[in-house]
Scaffold this motif. Structure first.
Motif, PDB file in Angstrom:
ATOM      1  N   THR A 199     -37.247   7.259   7.602  1.00  0.00           N
ATOM      2  CA  THR A 199     -37.255   8.523   6.855  1.00  0.00           C
ATOM      3  C   THR A 199     -38.300   9.458   7.462  1.00  0.00           C
ATOM      4  N   GLY A 200     -38.235  10.701   7.052  1.00  0.00           N
ATOM      5  CA  GLY A 200     -39.246  11.672   7.424  1.00  0.00           C
ATOM      6  C   GLY A 200     -39.274  12.075   8.883  1.00  0.00           C
ATOM      7  N   ARG A 201     -38.180  11.911   9.600  1.00  0.00           N
ATOM      8  CA  ARG A 201     -38.128  12.313  11.020  1.00  0.00           C
ATOM      9  C   ARG A 201     -37.875  13.811  11.128  1.00  0.00           C
ATOM     10  N   ARG A 202     -38.365  14.413  12.205  1.00  0.00           N
ATOM     11  CA  ARG A 202     -38.085  15.815  12.509  1.00  0.00           C
ATOM     12  C   ARG A 202     -36.783  15.866  13.300  1.00  0.00           C
ATOM     13  N   ILE A 203     -35.752  16.467  12.711  1.00  0.00           N
ATOM     14  CA  ILE A 203     -34.429  16.488  13.334  1.00  0.00           C
ATOM     15  C   ILE A 203     -33.935  17.932  13.442  1.00  0.00           C
ATOM     16  N   LEU A 204     -33.500  18.296  14.640  1.00  0.00           N
ATOM     17  CA  LEU A 204     -32.902  19.604  14.882  1.00  0.00           C
ATOM     18  C   LEU A 204     -31.391  19.438  14.898  1.00  0.00           C
ATOM     19  N   ILE A 205     -30.719  20.184  14.044  1.00  0.00           N
ATOM     20  CA  ILE A 205     -29.258  20.203  14.025  1.00  0.00           C
ATOM     21  C   ILE A 205     -28.818  21.528  14.638  1.00  0.00           C
ATOM     22  N   VAL A 206     -27.974  21.444  15.669  1.00  0.00           N
ATOM     23  CA  VAL A 206     -27.457  22.640  16.334  1.00  0.00           C
ATOM     24  C   VAL A 206     -25.963  22.686  16.042  1.00  0.00           C
ATOM     25  N   GLU A 207     -25.575  23.592  15.164  1.00  0.00           N
ATOM     26  CA  GLU A 207     -24.187  23.616  14.668  1.00  0.00           C
ATOM     27  C   GLU A 207     -23.851  25.017  14.188  1.00  0.00           C
ATOM     28  N   ASP A 208     -22.680  25.528  14.570  1.00  0.00           N
ATOM     29  CA  ASP A 208     -22.266  26.857  14.129  1.00  0.00           C
ATOM     30  C   ASP A 208     -21.230  26.816  13.008  1.00  0.00           C
ATOM     31  N   ASN A 209     -20.678  25.654  12.713  1.00  0.00           N
ATOM     32  CA  ASN A 209     -19.677  25.526  11.661  1.00  0.00           C
ATOM     33  C   ASN A 209     -20.372  25.198  10.340  1.00  0.00           C
ATOM     34  N   GLU A 210     -20.196  26.060   9.342  1.00  0.00           N
ATOM     35  CA  GLU A 210     -20.897  25.907   8.061  1.00  0.00           C
ATOM     36  C   GLU A 210     -20.580  24.588   7.360  1.00  0.00           C
ATOM     37  N   ARG A 211     -19.338  24.164   7.385  1.00  0.00           N
ATOM     38  CA  ARG A 211     -18.942  22.926   6.714  1.00  0.00           C
ATOM     39  C   ARG A 211     -19.607  21.719   7.366  1.00  0.00           C
ATOM     40  N   ASN A 212     -19.555  21.656   8.690  1.00  0.00           N
ATOM     41  CA  ASN A 212     -20.193  20.548   9.409  1.00  0.00           C
ATOM     42  C   ASN A 212     -21.703  20.557   9.201  1.00  0.00           C
ATOM     43  N   LEU A 213     -22.278  21.749   9.237  1.00  0.00           N
ATOM     44  CA  LEU A 213     -23.719  21.891   9.066  1.00  0.00           C
ATOM     45  C   LEU A 213     -24.151  21.404   7.681  1.00  0.00           C
ATOM     46  N   ALA A 214     -23.473  21.876   6.653  1.00  0.00           N
ATOM     47  CA  ALA A 214     -23.838  21.494   5.283  1.00  0.00           C
ATOM     48  C   ALA A 214     -23.745  19.986   5.088  1.00  0.00           C
ATOM     49  N   MET A 215     -22.689  19.370   5.596  1.00  0.00           N
ATOM     50  CA  MET A 215     -22.509  17.924   5.446  1.00  0.00           C
ATOM     51  C   MET A 215     -23.614  17.160   6.167  1.00  0.00           C
ATOM     52  N   THR A 216     -23.933  17.569   7.391  1.00  0.00           N
ATOM     53  CA  THR A 216     -24.943  16.876   8.188  1.00  0.00           C
ATOM     54  C   THR A 216     -26.322  17.021   7.564  1.00  0.00           C
ATOM     55  N   VAL A 217     -26.671  18.225   7.150  1.00  0.00           N
ATOM     56  CA  VAL A 217     -27.974  18.454   6.513  1.00  0.00           C
ATOM     57  C   VAL A 217     -28.098  17.605   5.256  1.00  0.00           C
ATOM     58  N   GLU A 218     -27.066  17.595   4.439  1.00  0.00           N
ATOM     59  CA  GLU A 218     -27.100  16.822   3.196  1.00  0.00           C
ATOM     60  C   GLU A 218     -27.317  15.331   3.470  1.00  0.00           C
ATOM     61  N   MET A 219     -26.607  14.795   4.452  1.00  0.00           N
ATOM     62  CA  MET A 219     -26.747  13.366   4.765  1.00  0.00           C
ATOM     63  C   MET A 219     -28.163  13.039   5.238  1.00  0.00           C
ATOM     64  N   LEU A 220     -28.761  13.926   6.007  1.00  0.00           N
ATOM     65  CA  LEU A 220     -30.096  13.660   6.537  1.00  0.00           C
ATOM     66  C   LEU A 220     -31.185  13.879   5.494  1.00  0.00           C
ATOM     67  N   GLU A 221     -31.027  14.876   4.654  1.00  0.00           N
ATOM     68  CA  GLU A 221     -32.043  15.147   3.642  1.00  0.00           C
ATOM     69  C   GLU A 221     -32.114  14.055   2.583  1.00  0.00           C
ATOM     70  N   VAL A 222     -31.041  13.306   2.402  1.00  0.00           N
ATOM     71  CA  VAL A 222     -31.053  12.174   1.469  1.00  0.00           C
ATOM     72  C   VAL A 222     -32.142  11.182   1.858  1.00  0.00           C
ATOM     73  N   HIS A 223     -32.405  11.084   3.149  1.00  0.00           N
ATOM     74  CA  HIS A 223     -33.430  10.155   3.655  1.00  0.00           C
ATOM     75  C   HIS A 223     -34.736  10.880   3.985  1.00  0.00           C
ATOM     76  N   ASN A 224     -34.927  12.047   3.372  1.00  0.00           N
ATOM     77  CA  ASN A 224     -36.175  12.815   3.489  1.00  0.00           C
ATOM     78  C   ASN A 224     -36.541  13.213   4.915  1.00  0.00           C
ATOM     79  N   HIS A 225     -35.526  13.450   5.748  1.00  0.00           N
ATOM     80  CA  HIS A 225     -35.812  13.935   7.095  1.00  0.00           C
ATOM     81  C   HIS A 225     -36.144  15.424   7.027  1.00  0.00           C
TER      82      HIS A 225
END
Length: 100
Positions: free
Chosen positions: A13-39
């Motif tokens: 948990t708590g890692r610094r992660i950069l997500i590079v994504e222009d599609n809102e749906r993909n971005l929202a899903m990826t951010v949500e999955m990572l934030e669950v683990h406090n990244h």
């Protein structure tokens, strides 16, 4: 960054992660999955922003979309690899194709 997989029954948990994504749906899903683990998630919408955000936030992992406007993920990855501090940073390519 160490092991990404579960070790001793615990996910990192708590890692610094950069997500590079222009599609809102993909971005929202990826951010949500990572934030669950406090990244600590930082977002860029294209390859040029990815380079700027990486320099600023020093991510431990980069999730890079391949097809984006301004600068695609392949070029952004090549440019990041030319910067000594990102030579060993894991960069995982992502891409999706939607059926309309």
């Amino acid at each position: 960054m160490g092991k990404v997989l579960k070790e001793n029954g615990v996910f990192p948990t708590g890692r610094r992660i950069l997500i590079v994504e222009d599609n809102e749906r993909n971005l929202a899903m990826t951010v949500e999955m990572l934030e669950v683990h406090n990244h600590q998630v930082v977002v860029a919408r294209n390859g040029q922003e990815a380079i700027e955000m990486a320099k600023q936030h020093k991510p431990e992992l980069i999730l890079m979309d391949i097809r984006m406007p301004v600068m695609d993920g392949l070029e952004a990855t090549q440019r990041l690899r030319a910067i000594p501090e990102f030579v060993n940073t894991p960069i995982i390519a992502m891409t999706a194709k939607y059926r309309c």
